[in-house]
Enzyme design. Structure first.
Site, short mmCIF file in Angstrom:
data_model
loop_
_atom_site.label_atom_id
_atom_site.label_comp_id
_atom_site.label_asym_id
_atom_site.label_seq_id
_atom_site.Cartn_x
_atom_site.Cartn_y
_atom_site.Cartn_z
N CYS A 181 0.86 -1.18 0.00
CA CYS A 181 0.00 0.00 0.00
C CYS A 181 0.89 1.23 0.00
O CYS A 181 2.10 1.13 -0.21
CB CYS A 181 -0.95 -0.01 1.19
SG CYS A 181 -0.13 -0.09 2.80
N THR A 182 0.34 2.40 0.23
CA THR A 182 1.10 3.65 0.12
C THR A 182 2.25 3.73 1.12
O THR A 182 3.40 3.95 0.74
CB THR A 182 0.17 4.86 0.31
OG1 THR A 182 -0.91 4.77 -0.61
CG2 THR A 182 0.93 6.16 0.07
#
EC number: 1.14.-.-
Length: 350
Positions: A181-182
């Site tokens: 994810c980020t």
């Protein structure tokens, strides 16, 4: 860090049991005001999740020291970068049930490592192995502007849909699975959900895309990384995007340039709204509304808060900026600190 850049940015989080959230909120707000730090902190019983920025390296480092000491977390991991654009207009603390929305509140990731792969280990798997499946845990619009080579797109609207997507794919429980994810926080909970369902060969990218691109720009990650602030996205060098904007009608990443038929302003519109009547020809919801009601009437250019911040970052004079009407009852002007402020009446911001 380079002296030519205007802002120092850091993203960080920690799962830890917290009590007396109002007192913590006040302590954070007071310190941010003292150091002139801008940003957002999501605060909850399970910990904190934040991105903050400062225009001076002294304030930036002092803020990180404060976080380590206040939360008794000397090993706090910060993902630092620099920016020519201010990511935030102000500092805000939001108290929520979850510090990242997963739909599984109360689940606390364990301290230490839980199948984390460093950027180097992640690269090694991608370049030397073939028997694995890689899945982007982010929303569809985040995937669209950039992802890892070969990553599957769950095409989800929110993370709560991710576990159901995995089960629907029929992936063998012993298959090697890479998730990312980020900044890493979504995967901290996501991997627990997958392990609970019997997927025990799952690995997560430590520090997420932001940590990976800091060590390996222009390598296995393609495109740009969406971020939830005024930068919209960051490129391979973690600099604010020059390609994407946020669609003024729906908030999705956008690249299609238009000239507003009502006020002649230039704006970026997304692929969906460019197909919608009135939205496709306007730079804001207000202009779309006015164009529909009065097709032949021109109006004043719309000026939103982050555009004022951009002017300030570029060293342009903001002292003569007028109050801008954005809806029937809302105006934007500058307060005494030179910050953009939305007001409900047409009067000078204090």
């Amino acid at each position: 860090m380079s002296e030519s850049l205007n802002y120092y940015v850091t993203a960080y989080y920690r799962f830890t049991k917290l009590a007396d959230l109002p007192a913590i909120q006040k302590a954070l707000e007071d310190k941010a005001e003292e150091l002139n730090v801008k940003g957002l902190v999501i605060l909850g019983d399970e910990g904190y999740n934040s991105t903050c920025a400062a225009s001076s390296i002294e304030s930036f480092e002092a803020w990180k020291t404060f976080i380590r000491e206040y939360f008794n977390s000397p090993d706090q991991f910060f993902k630092d970068s620099e920016s020519t654009k201010s990511p935030f207009r102000r500092f805000k603390v939001k108290v929520r049930n979850e510090i990242v929305t997963t739909g599984i509140p109360g689940v606390m990731p364990p301290e230490g490592v839980n199948h984390h792969l460093s950027p180097t280990e992640w690269n090694k798997v991608m370049k030397e192995e073939t028997d694995y499946v890689m899945i982007d845990t982010r929303n569809w619009y985040e995937y669209k502007i950039g992802t890892f080579k070969g990553a599957l797109n769950p095409n989800i609207e929110k993370f709560t849909e991710f576990p159901q997507y995995i089960e629907a794919q029929g992936i063998p429980k012993d298959k090697k699975m890479l998730i990312f994810c980020t900044g890493g926080i979504r995967c901290e909970k996501g991997i627990l959900e997958l392990q609970d369902k019997g997927y025990n060969n799952v690995f997560q990218l430590d520090g997420g895309i932001l940590n990976y691109m800091k060590e390996y720009p222009n390598d296995q990650f393609e495109g740009e990384c969406f971020v939830f602030d005024h930068r919209v996205a960051v490129d391979q060098n973690l600099q604010p995007t020059t390609k994407f904007g946020l669609c003024p009608h729906c908030g999705q990443p956008s690249t299609i340039k238009i000239e507003c038929k009502r006020c002649d302003a230039h704006e970026l519109i997304c692929e969906d709204c460019i197909k919608v009547e009135y939205a496709k020809d306007t730079c804001s919801k207000n202009c779309a509304y006015q164009l529909e009601k009065h097709p032949a009437r021109k109006g004043q250019k719309q000026l939103v808060p982050f555009e004022i911040e951009k002017m300030k970052a570029e060293g342009k004079d903001t002292g003569s900026i007028p109050q801008i009407r954005v809806t029937r009852t809302k105006y934007i002007s500058l307060n005494k600190n030179g910050e953009a402020e939305t007001r409900s009446t047409k009067e000078t911001a204090e």
